[in-house]
Design an enzyme around this catalytic site. Structure first.
Site, short mmCIF file in Angstrom:
data_model
loop_
_atom_site.label_atom_id
_atom_site.label_comp_id
_atom_site.label_asym_id
_atom_site.label_seq_id
_atom_site.Cartn_x
_atom_site.Cartn_y
_atom_site.Cartn_z
N GLN A 12 -2.30 2.18 10.00
CA GLN A 12 -0.98 2.30 9.38
C GLN A 12 -0.02 3.13 10.22
OE1 GLN A 12 -3.95 2.88 7.80
NE2 GLN A 12 -3.83 2.43 5.61
N ASN A 31 -6.04 12.07 0.20
CA ASN A 31 -5.10 11.31 1.02
C ASN A 31 -5.91 10.47 2.01
OD1 ASN A 31 -2.30 10.69 1.68
ND2 ASN A 31 -2.66 11.74 3.61
N ASP A 36 -2.45 10.63 -2.38
CA ASP A 36 -2.73 9.59 -3.36
C ASP A 36 -3.15 10.19 -4.70
OD1 ASP A 36 -2.93 6.59 -2.07
OD2 ASP A 36 -3.15 8.19 -0.60
N ARG A 54 0.86 -1.18 0.00
CA ARG A 54 0.00 0.00 0.00
C ARG A 54 0.90 1.24 0.00
NH1 ARG A 54 2.50 1.83 3.71
NH2 ARG A 54 0.95 3.48 3.93
N GLY A 55 0.27 2.38 -0.17
CA GLY A 55 1.02 3.61 -0.40
C GLY A 55 1.10 3.84 -1.89
N ALA A 56 0.67 5.02 -2.35
CA ALA A 56 0.53 5.27 -3.79
C ALA A 56 1.81 4.98 -4.58
CB ALA A 56 0.06 6.71 -4.02
#
Length: 358
Positions: free
Chosen positions: A209, A260, A250, A58-60
């Site tokens: 997260q 985001n 994002d 995960r994380g753009a």
């Protein structure tokens, strides 16, 4: 090109979230952190798409990099006479894995441009693997550049600058990127320069997260961090110690609106009320100049069980309706600075965004 996880960047600290081995992609399963460090080995595009969808990765930026490697794996596995159709199907499957992070589509479009110019499956295998590695390598280099731009924008590049405390939301570190981090990369740089007093990390419900990933990353690197419940952010900002809120993104639209992790918008409102500066740090691949404003961003909603339970343990009445958007949109007029590897947009608006990204 060499494996970017083995690059010579001396400042590329932080836990590696993905490893490329030519014939397979390994992803650190972020759903299991911090209790377990488990690597998943993937040899095909479908497995990569599933891992993106299920939030193994995960994380753009990391999503985009993983998708690029997924295309490279599709090329490696394309053995039928219609190899182009196999790779195109893989690109379609990867593009459907998550809807909001524009880095995913940016990376796939870049891979598709290379693919379209290939005349044989052998050429596609070589060039697509090289392009995916280049995307990975460039993300790491961009994160290092963003950290430098951010310190200048914060007025902390002078030798006599005083240390600051910051607050951050979600995870924007090495786990969410190709290495070092975006907003967390700025925090790393502050720590390296002895300009950081403390990081306050929102726990970031419902996937936590902040508590599972950000606190884990920072403690591994001996960066002073205090974990707080999301609802405690207002009290922390009211106390006056925090000078900056640092977050990732994002998707960023042409007017400077930012999508985001859910909870970012409320942080921006709190920061403005308490005269705390608000900075968004993200690669230029997150900028989508085709969208006029945040109203045009598709916001992903996920299953309500993510809110009703944690690790299979019920927290709410069975079957209660849940509103579970993954992201919210922070209006540009609540943002003081947007930082990318290309430079800085202060008090973002359509004109400022067009000047840097048009």
């Amino acid at each position: 090109m060499n494996n970017p996880t083995e690059s010579t960047f001396s400042r590329a600290m932080g836990t590696v979230a993905l490893r490329w081995h030519g014939s397979r992609l390994e992803l650190l399963d972020q759903r299991l952190l911090p209790a377990q460090e488990c690597w998943i080995s993937l040899e095909g595009a479908s497995g990569v798409a599933r891992s993106i969808r299920d939030m193994v990765v995960r994380g753009a930026p990391a999503i985009g990099i993983s998708a690029a490697y997924g295309v490279a794996l599709a090329a490696r596995n394309a053995v039928s006479g219609d190899w182009k159709a196999e790779i195109r199907q893989a690109i379609r499957e990867l593009s459907a894995s998550r809807p909001t992070a524009v880095n995913l589509f940016w990376a796939l479009q870049r891979m598709e441009r290379v693919f379209d110019s290939c005349e044989s499956v052998g050429e596609a295998q070589t060039r697509l693997a090289d392009e995916a590695a280049a995307i990975h390598h460039e993300d790491l280099a961009g994160n290092l550049a963003m950290a430098d731009h951010a310190l200048t924008a914060m007025g902390l590049s002078a030798d006599n600058a005083l240390p600051v405390s910051v607050l951050t939301h979600c995870n924007t570190g090495a786990l969410a990127t190709g290495g070092y981090g975006t907003a967390l990369g700025v925090i790393r740089r502050l720590h390296e320069k002895k300009l950081l007093t403390r990081v306050y990390a929102d726990e970031t419900r419902p996937w936590l997260q902040g508590s599972r990933l950000t606190a884990w990353e920072l403690m591994r690197d001996d960066i002073p961090v205090t974990l707080n419940a999301d609802g405690a952010a207002a009290a922390i900002l009211a106390a006056g110690a925090v000078r900056w809120v640092l977050v990732g993104a994002d998707r960023i639209t042409a007017n400077g609106d930012v999508a985001n992790k859910i909870g970012t918008y409320s942080l921006a409102v709190l920061a403005r009320h308490h005269n705390v500066r608000f900075m968004v740090v993200a690669p230029s691949s997150t900028v989508d100049m085709s969208l006029t404003s945040g109203a045009d961003i598709p916001i992903e909603e996920r299953d309500g069980c993510e809110v009703r339970e944690i690790g299979g343990v019920p927290l709410a009445p069975d079957g209660v309706p849940v509103f579970n958007p993954v992201f919210d949109v922070t209006p540009a007029d609540l943002i003081d600075v947007i930082v990318t590897e290309k430079g800085v947009v202060r008090n973002p608006d359509m004109a400022g965004m067009q000047e840097l990204f048009g």
